[in-house]
Every structure is written in structure tokens, then in C-alpha cells.
Scaffold this motif. Structure first.
Motif, PDB file in Angstrom:
ATOM      1  N   VAL A  68       0.826  -1.209   0.000  1.00 26.72           N
ATOM      2  CA  VAL A  68       0.000   0.000   0.000  1.00 26.72           C
ATOM      3  C   VAL A  68       0.856   1.252   0.000  1.00 26.72           C
ATOM      4  CG1 VAL A  68      -1.791   1.276   1.227  1.00 26.72           C
ATOM      5  CG2 VAL A  68      -1.869  -1.215   1.170  1.00 26.72           C
ATOM      6  N   PHE A  69       1.943   1.226   0.781  1.00 22.41           N
ATOM      7  CA  PHE A  69       2.815   2.403   0.828  1.00 22.41           C
ATOM      8  C   PHE A  69       3.437   2.668  -0.528  1.00 22.41           C
ATOM      9  CE2 PHE A  69       6.998   4.348   1.347  1.00 22.41           C
ATOM     10  CZ  PHE A  69       6.646   5.515   2.003  1.00 22.41           C
ATOM     11  N   GLU A  70       3.937   1.607  -1.182  1.00 26.63           N
ATOM     12  CA  GLU A  70       4.551   1.782  -2.494  1.00 26.63           C
ATOM     13  C   GLU A  70       3.529   2.252  -3.523  1.00 26.63           C
ATOM     14  OE1 GLU A  70       7.709   1.570  -3.443  1.00 26.63           O
ATOM     15  OE2 GLU A  70       8.362   1.168  -1.398  1.00 26.63           O
ATOM     16  N   ALA A  71       2.300   1.728  -3.441  1.00 28.33           N
ATOM     17  CA  ALA A  71       1.247   2.138  -4.378  1.00 28.33           C
ATOM     18  C   ALA A  71       0.943   3.622  -4.228  1.00 28.33           C
ATOM     19  CB  ALA A  71      -0.015   1.311  -4.144  1.00 28.33           C
ATOM     20  N   ALA A  72       0.794   4.080  -2.995  1.00 28.01           N
ATOM     21  CA  ALA A  72       0.483   5.486  -2.763  1.00 28.01           C
ATOM     22  C   ALA A  72       1.666   6.386  -3.114  1.00 28.01           C
ATOM     23  CB  ALA A  72       0.080   5.700  -1.299  1.00 28.01           C
ATOM     24  N   LYS A  73       2.877   5.876  -2.897  1.00 29.89           N
ATOM     25  CA  LYS A  73       4.080   6.676  -3.162  1.00 29.89           C
ATOM     26  C   LYS A  73       4.180   7.066  -4.632  1.00 29.89           C
ATOM     27  CE  LYS A  73       8.068   4.743  -3.659  1.00 29.89           C
ATOM     28  NZ  LYS A  73       9.318   3.966  -3.452  1.00 29.89           N
ATOM     29  N   ASN A  74       3.715   6.202  -5.519  1.00 31.86           N
ATOM     30  CA  ASN A  74       3.811   6.482  -6.948  1.00 31.86           C
ATOM     31  C   ASN A  74       2.690   7.357  -7.473  1.00 31.86           C
ATOM     32  OD1 ASN A  74       6.151   5.050  -7.161  1.00 31.86           O
ATOM     33  ND2 ASN A  74       5.244   3.243  -8.088  1.00 31.86           N
ATOM     34  N   THR A  75       1.726   7.687  -6.628  1.00 31.28           N
ATOM     35  CA  THR A  75       0.708   8.647  -7.038  1.00 31.28           C
ATOM     36  C   THR A  75       1.268  10.059  -6.912  1.00 31.28           C
ATOM     37  OG1 THR A  75      -0.243   8.907  -4.816  1.00 31.28           O
ATOM     38  CG2 THR A  75      -1.108   7.108  -6.183  1.00 31.28           C
ATOM     39  N   ILE A  76       0.555  11.013  -7.475  1.00 31.25           N
ATOM     40  CA  ILE A  76       0.994  12.406  -7.398  1.00 31.25           C
ATOM     41  C   ILE A  76       0.733  12.975  -6.011  1.00 31.25           C
ATOM     42  CG2 ILE A  76       0.543  14.730  -8.307  1.00 31.25           C
ATOM     43  CD1 ILE A  76       0.056  13.378 -11.037  1.00 31.25           C
ATOM     44  N   THR A  77      -0.342  12.538  -5.359  1.00 31.18           N
ATOM     45  CA  THR A  77      -0.732  13.088  -4.066  1.00 31.18           C
ATOM     46  C   THR A  77       0.026  12.454  -2.912  1.00 31.18           C
ATOM     47  OG1 THR A  77      -2.945  13.472  -4.943  1.00 31.18           O
ATOM     48  CG2 THR A  77      -2.700  13.551  -2.568  1.00 31.18           C
ATOM     49  N   GLY A  78       0.220  11.135  -2.955  1.00 27.76           N
ATOM     50  CA  GLY A  78       0.947  10.454  -1.893  1.00 27.76           C
ATOM     51  C   GLY A  78       0.058   9.923  -0.787  1.00 27.76           C
ATOM     52  N   ILE A  79       0.696   9.480   0.298  1.00 20.65           N
ATOM     53  CA  ILE A  79       0.029   8.737   1.356  1.00 20.65           C
ATOM     54  C   ILE A  79      -0.995   9.572   2.120  1.00 20.65           C
ATOM     55  CG2 ILE A  79       1.648   9.206   3.242  1.00 20.65           C
ATOM     56  CD1 ILE A  79       0.301   5.721   2.337  1.00 20.65           C
ATOM     57  N   ASP A  80      -0.878  10.887   2.127  1.00 20.34           N
ATOM     58  CA  ASP A  80      -1.869  11.706   2.819  1.00 20.34           C
ATOM     59  C   ASP A  80      -3.196  11.740   2.060  1.00 20.34           C
ATOM     60  OD1 ASP A  80      -0.098  12.298   4.813  1.00 20.34           O
ATOM     61  OD2 ASP A  80       0.403  14.303   4.066  1.00 20.34           O
ATOM     62  N   GLY A  81      -3.132  11.460   0.759  1.00 21.66           N
ATOM     63  CA  GLY A  81      -4.347  11.547  -0.046  1.00 21.66           C
ATOM     64  C   GLY A  81      -4.973  10.217  -0.383  1.00 21.66           C
ATOM     65  N   LEU A  82      -4.193   9.117  -0.284  1.00 23.25           N
ATOM     66  CA  LEU A  82      -4.701   7.802  -0.645  1.00 23.25           C
ATOM     67  C   LEU A  82      -4.153   6.750   0.291  1.00 23.25           C
ATOM     68  CD1 LEU A  82      -3.580   9.216  -3.694  1.00 23.25           C
ATOM     69  CD2 LEU A  82      -5.477   7.733  -4.295  1.00 23.25           C
ATOM     70  N   GLY A  83      -4.969   5.745   0.571  1.00 23.16           N
ATOM     71  CA  GLY A  83      -4.535   4.652   1.422  1.00 23.16           C
ATOM     72  C   GLY A  83      -5.396   3.433   1.179  1.00 23.16           C
ATOM     73  N   GLY A  84      -5.172   2.377   1.976  1.00 30.15           N
ATOM     74  CA  GLY A  84      -5.964   1.182   1.777  1.00 30.15           C
ATOM     75  C   GLY A  84      -5.514   0.047   2.658  1.00 30.15           C
ATOM     76  N   ILE A  85      -5.957  -1.157   2.285  1.00 31.88           N
ATOM     77  CA  ILE A  85      -5.688  -2.347   3.077  1.00 31.88           C
ATOM     78  C   ILE A  85      -4.916  -3.368   2.245  1.00 31.88           C
ATOM     79  CG2 ILE A  85      -7.741  -2.025   4.506  1.00 31.88           C
ATOM     80  CD1 ILE A  85      -9.096  -4.218   2.793  1.00 31.88           C
ATOM     81  N   GLU A  86      -4.310  -4.331   2.914  1.00 38.30           N
ATOM     82  CA  GLU A  86      -3.563  -5.388   2.248  1.00 38.30           C
ATOM     83  C   GLU A  86      -4.478  -6.128   1.270  1.00 38.30           C
ATOM     84  OE1 GLU A  86      -0.234  -8.522   3.753  1.00 38.30           O
ATOM     85  OE2 GLU A  86      -2.165  -8.574   4.778  1.00 38.30           O
ATOM     86  N   THR A  87      -4.031  -6.257   0.025  1.00 40.84           N
ATOM     87  CA  THR A  87      -4.861  -6.801  -1.048  1.00 40.84           C
ATOM     88  C   THR A  87      -3.987  -7.557  -2.038  1.00 40.84           C
ATOM     89  OG1 THR A  87      -6.392  -4.920  -0.887  1.00 40.84           O
ATOM     90  CG2 THR A  87      -6.434  -6.185  -2.929  1.00 40.84           C
ATOM     91  N   PHE A  88      -4.439  -8.721  -2.482  1.00 38.80           N
ATOM     92  CA  PHE A  88      -3.693  -9.453  -3.496  1.00 38.80           C
ATOM     93  C   PHE A  88      -3.827  -8.780  -4.861  1.00 38.80           C
ATOM     94  CE2 PHE A  88      -3.801 -13.002  -0.477  1.00 38.80           C
ATOM     95  CZ  PHE A  88      -2.504 -13.483  -0.609  1.00 38.80           C
ATOM     96  N   GLY A  89      -2.750  -8.896  -5.660  1.00 39.43           N
ATOM     97  CA  GLY A  89      -2.777  -8.348  -7.005  1.00 39.43           C
ATOM     98  C   GLY A  89      -3.593  -9.200  -7.961  1.00 39.43           C
ATOM     99  N   THR A  90      -3.676  -8.756  -9.233  1.00 43.30           N
ATOM    100  CA  THR A  90      -4.504  -9.435 -10.233  1.00 43.30           C
ATOM    101  C   THR A  90      -3.705  -9.866 -11.470  1.00 43.30           C
ATOM    102  OG1 THR A  90      -5.100  -7.346 -11.320  1.00 43.30           O
ATOM    103  CG2 THR A  90      -6.519  -8.087  -9.521  1.00 43.30           C
ATOM    104  N   PHE A  91      -2.387  -9.712 -11.419  1.00 40.95           N
ATOM    105  CA  PHE A  91      -1.545 -10.001 -12.583  1.00 40.95           C
ATOM    106  C   PHE A  91      -1.217 -11.491 -12.673  1.00 40.95           C
ATOM    107  CE2 PHE A  91       2.684 -10.702 -14.375  1.00 40.95           C
ATOM    108  CZ  PHE A  91       2.614 -10.011 -15.576  1.00 40.95           C
ATOM    109  N   ARG A  92      -1.316 -12.034 -13.908  1.00 40.09           N
ATOM    110  CA  ARG A  92      -0.972 -13.439 -14.146  1.00 40.09           C
ATOM    111  C   ARG A  92       0.043 -13.521 -15.288  1.00 40.09           C
ATOM    112  NH1 ARG A  92      -4.609 -16.841 -11.525  1.00 40.09           N
ATOM    113  NH2 ARG A  92      -6.463 -15.745 -10.732  1.00 40.09           N
ATOM    114  N   LEU A  93       1.052 -14.346 -15.060  1.00 45.75           N
ATOM    115  CA  LEU A  93       2.071 -14.604 -16.079  1.00 45.75           C
ATOM    116  C   LEU A  93       1.796 -15.967 -16.692  1.00 45.75           C
ATOM    117  CD1 LEU A  93       4.788 -13.280 -17.113  1.00 45.75           C
ATOM    118  CD2 LEU A  93       5.945 -14.900 -15.597  1.00 45.75           C
ATOM    119  N   GLY A  94       1.870 -16.054 -18.023  1.00 44.78           N
ATOM    120  CA  GLY A  94       1.638 -17.322 -18.708  1.00 44.78           C
ATOM    121  C   GLY A  94       2.779 -17.676 -19.634  1.00 44.78           C
ATOM    122  N   LEU A  95       2.852 -18.937 -20.016  1.00 48.36           N
ATOM    123  CA  LEU A  95       3.842 -19.373 -20.990  1.00 48.36           C
ATOM    124  C   LEU A  95       3.381 -20.700 -21.589  1.00 48.36           C
ATOM    125  CD1 LEU A  95       5.790 -21.891 -19.659  1.00 48.36           C
ATOM    126  CD2 LEU A  95       6.584 -19.958 -18.311  1.00 48.36           C
TER     127      LEU A  95
END
Length: 295
Positions: A257-284
Motif C-alpha cells: 500500500v505504501f509503495e502504491a500510494a508513493k507512486n501517485t501524485i498526491t501520496g500517502i496523505d491523499g490515498l490509502g488502503g488495506i492489504e490486497t492481493f494483485g490481479t496479474f498473471r504470467l503465462g507461458l
């Protein structure tokens, strides 16, 4: 010269800190304003407004573009690292070029409901630049609870974005009361509808809110990520950056969550959340037909 609908203005009482578009004027005395780059709706007396010159608007847009490009650079840098990590976990090696890759990627898909059509267009363009499949709809915030379920049923996204404009109206009272926010109650209602459709917070990841939204109520309703912990303004593209982080984090990993908010323009004071699994899948393996569709 009097101020008219469509003019760009700032507010003297707030130190001319944010640029707004005048969207309507009530009884010739009160102007309804929408942020140029921030997801904020406000009202102000006409005599509190200062018209902004076109060259100053252009300077503000250029500053915003620089911030957006920096966020995009950080995202692309971290995505390269995540791609190498995912590839190593799957195959035990890295170092192949894009052309030699044996894998294909399936990031999460997004359903984005936005109360501002102009902002929606900017977000759609950024999703495409980030390589995320998105279904976008312009809906007034008050209409989002009505349409959320049917759109979820139709498009079956991994990620739902509910955003637009909002503001905390301090003069109305308690910071915890939804009645003191312009649109937070509609975002909360839409989140509740989405959770009736899918209760599992890892099967449907929800971001909800805009400038100064009631962060705690949005999380309590079932959002994974929300604005605004410190009741500050958030940038137009901040919800997109949160969606990107979720879409390109592996289904095996939780989103930092910290890394996700850090890459936004507003940062941690403007956005936050809870632990959540991602949705990306790698195939071959990737087939020749798959490679052709990429081109």
C-alpha cells in the motif's frame, strides 16, 4: 470584466492555491467550481474569485504534466523489476529480451466510473499508455449506486474505480458525518452495491473517492483503497496509478500500500488502503499468434 461560466479562476480566501473552472453561477452571487487538475468541487462568492490568465493555466498544466511523467517513470521502472521477479519465479531465469521472451502477461482489467467526463478521457488515455484494459463510463456521482451492479455484471472486471468530484464541507459539522461531504455518500452507496455483487475483496478490488472524501467510511463499506486519509485534494490521475499497481502485482503477492500510494501524485496523505492481493498473471509459452496480436 465579470466572471462567466467556463472561466478559469482561483479563490482569494484560499491564497489562490488551486485553479478551477466555473461550471455554473447561482443567483449571480455564488459560483460552482471544479478543479482543473484536482478532483474537487467547491462553491465560492463571486467577489472571492480571480480570473486566471491563459498563460498561467498553461504553466499549471505543464507543471502537472511533469509530475505525471515522473509518476509514470517510477511505475515503468518498478514494472521492469516486477516482470523480472515474476519470470524468475516461474522459469528460474531472467535476462531475455522482449523479443526472446517465452511468457505472456495478463494484467487485471478495470471498470472506471467517473463523475467528470473530461477527467475520464485523461484517465482512459493513461490506462492505454500503461497497457491496461479498461471500460470507462461518465456517470454523475449520485447515479453510480444505480448503475454499479449492472456494469459489473456486464464487464466482469478485476478492479473497480469509483471517482469524480467531492469535498468536505467543514461548516456543516462533524468530519465523520457523510452529510458533511458533497459526494462521499454516493461513493459509499456504490461500494456497498459492488460488495453485494462480490463480497471477496481479492476477487473484486475497489478504489473509491475523490478530493477530501471520507476515507474511513469508504473502507468500512468495502473499498480496498480510498481517498482521502488527511482530507486533502487528490490529482486527476491518482486512481489510475492505484489501479496500475493492482493490475500488475502478481496474484501470488499482496500490493504494498505504501509503495502504491508513493507512486501517485498526491501520496500517502491523499490515498490509502488495506492489504490486497494483485490481479496479474504470467503465462507461458507465448505463441507466434500471440506475438502477432501484440504488434
Amino acid at each position: 470584466m465579470s466572471i462567466r461560466v467556463g472561466d478559469m479562476v482561483t479563490r482569494k480566501s484560499y491564497g489562490n492555491d488551486i485553479m478551477f473552472t466555473v461550471t455554473s453561477i447561482q443567483d449571480g452571487k455564488i459560483a460552482i467550481l471544479q478543479g482543473l487538475e484536482f478532483r474537487l468541487v467547491a462553491d465560492a462568492p463571486m467577489d472571492d474569485l480571480v480570473r486566471v490568465q491563459p498563460e498561467d493555466v498553461q504553466k499549471e498544466l505543464e507543471k502537472s504534466l511533469v509530475k505525471s511523467q515522473e509518476s509514470l517513470r517510477l511505475i515503468q521502472q518498478e514494472r521492469r523489476l516486477m516482470r523480472e521477479k515474476n519470470l524468475y519465479q516461474q522459469t528460474g531465469y531472467t535476462g531475455r529480451s522482449e523479443e526472446d521472451s517465452v511468457t505472456f502477461e495478463i494484467p487485471g482489467t478495470v471498470l472506471h466510473l467517473d463523475g467528470d467526463g473530461r477527467y475520464l478521457e485523461k484517465c482512459i488515455a493513461m490506462y492505454r499508455e500503461l497497457g491496461i484494459k479498461v471500460y470507462g463510463f461518465h456517470l454523475q456521482e449520485k447515479d453510480m449506486p444505480m448503475y454499479t451492479t449492472r456494469l459489473l455484471e456486464r464487464y466482469q472486471p478485476n478492479i473497480l474505480i469509483l471517482t469524480g468530484h467531492d469535498s468536505y464541507r467543514r461548516h456543516l459539522g462533524d468530519i465523520n458525518s457523510l452529510d458533511c461531504y458533497r459526494n462521499s455518500k454516493y461513493f459509499v452507496q456504490a461500494v456497498l452495491e459492488a460488495r453485494r455483487f462480490e463480497r471477496n475483496r481479492d476477487r473484486l478490488i475497489i478504489f473509491a473517492g475523490a478530493c477530501q472524501s471520507n476515507f474511513e467510511s469508504l473502507l468500512e463499506a468495502g473499498a480496498n483503497f480510498a481517498s482521502s486519509p488527511k482530507r486533502i485534494n487528490i490529482h486527476t490521475l491518482d486512481p489510475v496509478y492505484i489501479a496500475e499497481r493492482v493490475a500488475f502485482t502478481s496474484v501470488r503477492d499482496t500490493v504494498n500500500v505504501f509503495e502504491a500510494a508513493k507512486n501517485t501524485i498526491t501520496g500517502i496523505d491523499g490515498l490509502g488502503g488495506i492489504e490486497t492481493f494483485g490481479t496479474f498473471r504470467l503465462g507461458l509459452p507465448i505463441t507466434e499468434n500471440m506475438k502477432k496480436t501484440r504488434q
